[in-house]
Design a protein around this motif. Structure first.
Motif, PDB file in Angstrom:
ATOM      1  N   GLU A 359     -26.590  -4.856  22.104  1.00  0.00           N
ATOM      2  CA  GLU A 359     -27.988  -4.680  22.500  1.00  0.00           C
ATOM      3  C   GLU A 359     -28.920  -4.933  21.324  1.00  0.00           C
ATOM      4  N   MET A 360     -28.548  -4.434  20.149  1.00  0.00           N
ATOM      5  CA  MET A 360     -29.395  -4.633  18.971  1.00  0.00           C
ATOM      6  C   MET A 360     -29.454  -6.101  18.572  1.00  0.00           C
ATOM      7  N   TYR A 362     -28.951  -8.850  20.354  1.00  0.00           N
ATOM      8  CA  TYR A 362     -29.716  -9.695  21.277  1.00  0.00           C
ATOM      9  C   TYR A 362     -31.173  -9.258  21.364  1.00  0.00           C
ATOM     10  N   GLY A 363     -31.453  -7.982  21.135  1.00  0.00           N
ATOM     11  CA  GLY A 363     -32.848  -7.576  21.013  1.00  0.00           C
ATOM     12  C   GLY A 363     -33.520  -8.258  19.841  1.00  0.00           C
ATOM     13  N   TRP A 364     -32.773  -8.377  18.746  1.00  0.00           N
ATOM     14  CA  TRP A 364     -33.263  -9.076  17.547  1.00  0.00           C
ATOM     15  C   TRP A 364     -33.543 -10.546  17.854  1.00  0.00           C
ATOM     16  N   PHE A 365     -32.586 -11.203  18.474  1.00  0.00           N
ATOM     17  CA  PHE A 365     -32.781 -12.624  18.786  1.00  0.00           C
ATOM     18  C   PHE A 365     -33.878 -12.821  19.833  1.00  0.00           C
ATOM     19  N   ASP A 366     -33.962 -11.946  20.816  1.00  0.00           N
ATOM     20  CA  ASP A 366     -35.051 -12.052  21.796  1.00  0.00           C
ATOM     21  C   ASP A 366     -36.405 -12.042  21.093  1.00  0.00           C
ATOM     22  N   HIS A 367     -36.516 -11.170  20.100  1.00  0.00           N
ATOM     23  CA  HIS A 367     -37.792 -11.015  19.394  1.00  0.00           C
ATOM     24  C   HIS A 367     -38.177 -12.285  18.634  1.00  0.00           C
ATOM     25  N   TRP A 368     -37.211 -12.926  18.001  1.00  0.00           N
ATOM     26  CA  TRP A 368     -37.522 -14.031  17.103  1.00  0.00           C
ATOM     27  C   TRP A 368     -37.355 -15.418  17.728  1.00  0.00           C
ATOM     28  N   LEU A 369     -36.583 -15.532  18.824  1.00  0.00           N
ATOM     29  CA  LEU A 369     -36.216 -16.854  19.311  1.00  0.00           C
ATOM     30  C   LEU A 369     -36.835 -17.232  20.647  1.00  0.00           C
ATOM     31  N   LYS A 370     -37.235 -16.265  21.426  1.00  0.00           N
ATOM     32  CA  LYS A 370     -37.710 -16.607  22.764  1.00  0.00           C
ATOM     33  C   LYS A 370     -39.188 -16.966  22.754  1.00  0.00           C
ATOM     34  N   GLU A 371     -39.563 -17.836  23.689  1.00  0.00           N
ATOM     35  CA  GLU A 371     -40.890 -18.447  23.673  1.00  0.00           C
ATOM     36  C   GLU A 371     -41.999 -17.521  24.163  1.00  0.00           C
ATOM     37  N   ASP A 372     -41.620 -16.411  24.797  1.00  0.00           N
ATOM     38  CA  ASP A 372     -42.649 -15.583  25.421  1.00  0.00           C
ATOM     39  C   ASP A 372     -43.291 -14.600  24.446  1.00  0.00           C
ATOM     40  N   GLY A 373     -43.221 -14.924  23.168  1.00  0.00           N
ATOM     41  CA  GLY A 373     -43.901 -14.090  22.183  1.00  0.00           C
ATOM     42  C   GLY A 373     -43.030 -12.967  21.678  1.00  0.00           C
ATOM     43  N   LYS A 374     -43.491 -12.355  20.618  1.00  0.00           N
ATOM     44  CA  LYS A 374     -42.733 -11.284  19.996  1.00  0.00           C
ATOM     45  C   LYS A 374     -42.666 -10.075  20.919  1.00  0.00           C
ATOM     46  N   SER A 375     -41.507  -9.435  20.951  1.00  0.00           N
ATOM     47  CA  SER A 375     -41.319  -8.232  21.753  1.00  0.00           C
ATOM     48  C   SER A 375     -41.696  -7.010  20.926  1.00  0.00           C
ATOM     49  N   ASP A 379     -40.479  -2.174  16.940  1.00  0.00           N
ATOM     50  CA  ASP A 379     -41.219  -0.910  16.889  1.00  0.00           C
ATOM     51  C   ASP A 379     -40.290   0.291  16.836  1.00  0.00           C
ATOM     52  N   ASP A 380     -39.148   0.173  17.488  1.00  0.00           N
ATOM     53  CA  ASP A 380     -38.219   1.303  17.565  1.00  0.00           C
ATOM     54  C   ASP A 380     -36.951   1.092  16.748  1.00  0.00           C
ATOM     55  N   LEU A 381     -36.867  -0.006  16.010  1.00  0.00           N
ATOM     56  CA  LEU A 381     -35.658  -0.286  15.244  1.00  0.00           C
ATOM     57  C   LEU A 381     -35.746   0.361  13.869  1.00  0.00           C
ATOM     58  N   PRO A 382     -34.846   1.299  13.545  1.00  0.00           N
ATOM     59  CA  PRO A 382     -34.874   1.900  12.205  1.00  0.00           C
ATOM     60  C   PRO A 382     -34.605   0.846  11.136  1.00  0.00           C
ATOM     61  N   ARG A 383     -35.230   1.018   9.995  1.00  0.00           N
ATOM     62  CA  ARG A 383     -35.009   0.078   8.896  1.00  0.00           C
ATOM     63  C   ARG A 383     -33.527   0.055   8.509  1.00  0.00           C
ATOM     64  N   VAL A 384     -32.948   1.225   8.366  1.00  0.00           N
ATOM     65  CA  VAL A 384     -31.535   1.359   7.996  1.00  0.00           C
ATOM     66  C   VAL A 384     -30.872   2.341   8.953  1.00  0.00           C
ATOM     67  N   GLN A 385     -29.768   1.926   9.534  1.00  0.00           N
ATOM     68  CA  GLN A 385     -28.905   2.831  10.292  1.00  0.00           C
ATOM     69  C   GLN A 385     -27.585   2.921   9.539  1.00  0.00           C
ATOM     70  N   TYR A 386     -27.199   4.129   9.189  1.00  0.00           N
ATOM     71  CA  TYR A 386     -25.938   4.275   8.461  1.00  0.00           C
ATOM     72  C   TYR A 386     -25.132   5.421   9.030  1.00  0.00           C
TER      73      TYR A 386
END
Length: 629
Positions: A359-360, A362-375, A379-386
């Motif tokens: 999910e993460m 493809y959410g990343w790729f959806d944001h940067w690669l799809k033509e319908d603008g940034k998602s 907004d909800d993705l933590p900078r670092v998950q450990y």
């Protein structure tokens, strides 16, 4: 009647109900174009498979470039892994493109371990972006050798390379931060022997059969059903014995493997200019791409991986720096998707280490690669998950290490007999009140063997992960330093620094460190480990040999972990001079090592006093409380 992206999901669902295979589902929703020979600028053609949605809409591309075999057939049987990955991408509205590096399987040209030439990736981007079905945006994805090329090609800044997801990107870092590893070949100036077993298993012979020039795509697809160009060397039943062969330069010959690449690289010193001619990233290159980094605690390159993330977070362009994200899992090399509700790393359970990786990504790729603008994905993705081992839970942070982590020194101390688990070595919060030292011998013909660890690709020579070290610690050539039990649990998350004050009666030797979590029942699980070759203590651009009777400070390359040392647990480090076969043995002669067959015994000393404060610095989150005795 043409399919739309919406109808794809309905067809896939119906296929699921009727138990279709991944290939059959793909045939319903995708245009499958296998064994396309993509031309590079020098005329060499690279074998490429393309799976794209049956739609008139232009689609983004997920691109995986690999030295490994993705052929759909092997030994007359259909293989499903590539189909499954392609199906996952197509269902989400992407074209999935997988390509072999030059010289691998059906790709033309000669292969090189360092991914030469770097321009192949750039040329592939240009070809894909020009296809009529492409929306011109490409994301790169892969783990290990399928990730290592991404950083350097990203530095070429192709306009269609929109984002990347490097996972377990071991050899891809080259030189960065405190690490000078040259594609993971070295750690602290010592050769990491995984490359001997890896090259034995993957390197193709230059005399392999070649596909005739002019073979049609139909010919290639037909041939690939029974002839996948995937030769296999015989299985080595005892890789440890094979790796013990001296001289090291003849190891591949002794195994019966192909030797040309190994022969060249084993002779290179850490600062050889040839390292910088390959296709790997070095920190004098500038990456401007949004990047989602995936790292594993029990991987061979965890520390340089984290250093590269921090290097990118310090990018001079704030927009680039802000588009860097990190996940650190408690798994073995490339083991993210193999995590279960009871994930085992070696002998140790780290609990339920699963995460919504798919999910993460493809959410990343959806944001940067799809033509319908940034998602709004970021907004909800933590900078670092450990993953905090010991507590076995996912945590988040704005930085790595967490801002709350404070380096705290633990000093090595003893009454002069820290040898083995049964000695008197201890870790204390205060420097030793009395000067003392611990002596041990290191015999390269009877080295300390690797047991568990943060490794990959060593065949059956090393079983990776966390393993109880107590049996190993019965050896007198391992110095063992242990804290008193903790009266409250502490989190240790971040880079771990170590300084040893050493002396020896030989010109050159190695010093190794291993960090261990000791449970109340005595079980001692390793967390991370490193090594430093003494001749490179002043830098990798020169060799400075030791003089008998002199004391030298050795700063080892930092370790990394995130571990909760629970109440009643103790912190332990081991000091030795070998960790074989993870690292090549130092024969202690001051010579080349790789061309020698006889070593000499080193009498090594670790000093600890106010003048020589040998210590380890742990990044502790919260307050530290240790039982006083």
């Amino acid at each position: 009647m043409k399919h739309t992206l919406t109808s794809i999901f309905f067809i896939t669902f119906v296929g699921f109900l009727f138990g279709q295979s991944a290939r059959e589902k793909l045939e319903e929703i995708a245009i499958i174009d296998q064994k396309i020979m993509m031309p590079m600028r020098d005329g060499v053609r690279l074998a490429t498979d393309i799976y794209r949605p049956k739609t008139d809409e232009k689609v983004p591309i997920i691109f995986s470039r690999t030295p490994y075999n993705f052929n759909s057939w092997g030994d007359g049987e259909e293989r499903t892994r590539t189909y499954e990955r392609a199906l996952n991408a197509v269902e989400k509205g992407y074209a999935y493109v997988v390509q072999n590096e030059r010289g691998r399987y059906f790709s033309e040209g000669e292969w090189d371990i360092l991914g030469v030439p770097l321009t192949d990736g750039y040329d592939a981007f240009s070809w894909m972006a020009e296809q009529e079905w492409s929306n011109g945006k490409i994301g790169t994805l892969g783990c290990s050798s399928t990730a290592e090329w991404q950083m350097a090609v990203a530095a070429l800044d192709h306009p269609s390379h929109a984002a990347m997801v490097p996972m377990g990107y071991g050899a891809g870092v080259g030189t960065v931060g405190d690490y000078y590893e040259q594609g993971n070949w070295y750690r602290g100036g010592a050769f990491q022997m995984l490359f001997a077993s890896w090259l034995y298993s993957v390197e193709h012979d230059k005399f392999k059969p070649r596909i005739p020039a002019g073979a049609t795509q139909e010919d290639l697809i037909r041939i690939s059903r029974f002839y996948d160009l995937a030769p296999e060397n015989p299985q080595i039943d005892d890789m440890l014995a094979a790796m013990s062969h001296l001289p090291v330069q003849d190891m591949l010959v002794n195994m019966g493997g192909k030797r040309e690449i190994f022969d060249d690289m084993i002779r290179r010193k850490p600062n050889d200019p040839a390292w910088f001619e390959g296709g790997l990233y070095h920190d004098n290159m500038q990456i401007n791409k949004p990047s989602f980094w995936f790292v594993s605690w029990y991987d061979v390159s965890v520390s340089p991986n984290l250093a590269l993330f921090n290097h990118m977070r310090n990018h001079p362009d704030k927009a680039v720096a802000d588009n860097q994200y990190l996940v650190i899992a408690p798994t073995l090399h490339c083991g993210y998707f193999r995590a279960t509700e009871n994930t085992m790393v070696g002998e140790m359970s780290v609990g339920d280490a699963r995460n919504n990786y798919d999910e993460m990504i493809y959410g990343w790729f959806d944001h940067w690669l799809k033509e319908d603008g940034k998602s709004d994905f970021l907004d909800d993705l933590p900078r670092v998950q450990y993953y905090l081992m010991g507590k076995n839970e996912w945590k988040t942070s704005d930085t790595w290490p967490p801002k709350e982590a404070t380096l705290t020194s633990f000093y090595l101390d003893s009454d002069g007999n820290a040898n083995s688990l049964f000695g008197d070595g201890k870790l204390t919060l205060n420097p030793p009140s009395e000067p003392n030292q611990d002596n041990y011998t290191y015999d390269p013909h009877n080295p300390v063997y690797s047991y568990g660890g943060n490794v990959c690709c060593t065949g059956n020579a090393i079983e990776a992960g966390a393993r109880d070290q107590r049996e190993m610690e019965t050896r007198n050539d391992i110095l063992v330093y242990t804290s008193e039990p903790l009266t409250e649990g502490i989190e240790v998350s971040g880079f771990i620094e170590m300084s040893l004050y050493v002396s020896s009666d030989v010109k050159d030797t190695d010093f190794t460190i291993k960090l261990i979590d000791v449970h109340p029942d005595g079980t001692a699980y390793n967390l991370d480990e490193t090594i430093q070759r003494a001749r490179y203590r002043e830098g990798y651009d020169k060799e400075v040999f030791m003089q008998e009777g002199e004391v030298y400070k050795i700063d080892l390359t930092p370790l990394s972990t995130s571990n909760y040392f629970a109440e009643g647990h103790r912190i332990r480090i081991e000091v030795a001079s070998s960790n074989f076969p993870r690292f090549m043995r130092n024969l202690n002669t001051g010579g080349n090592n790789y061309d020698e067959t006889e070593g000499i015994v080193a009498n090594n000393t670790i000093h600890h006093s106010a003048e020589y404060p040998s210590q380890i610095k742990l990044p502790i989150v919260g307050k530290l409380k240790i039982e006083n005795r």
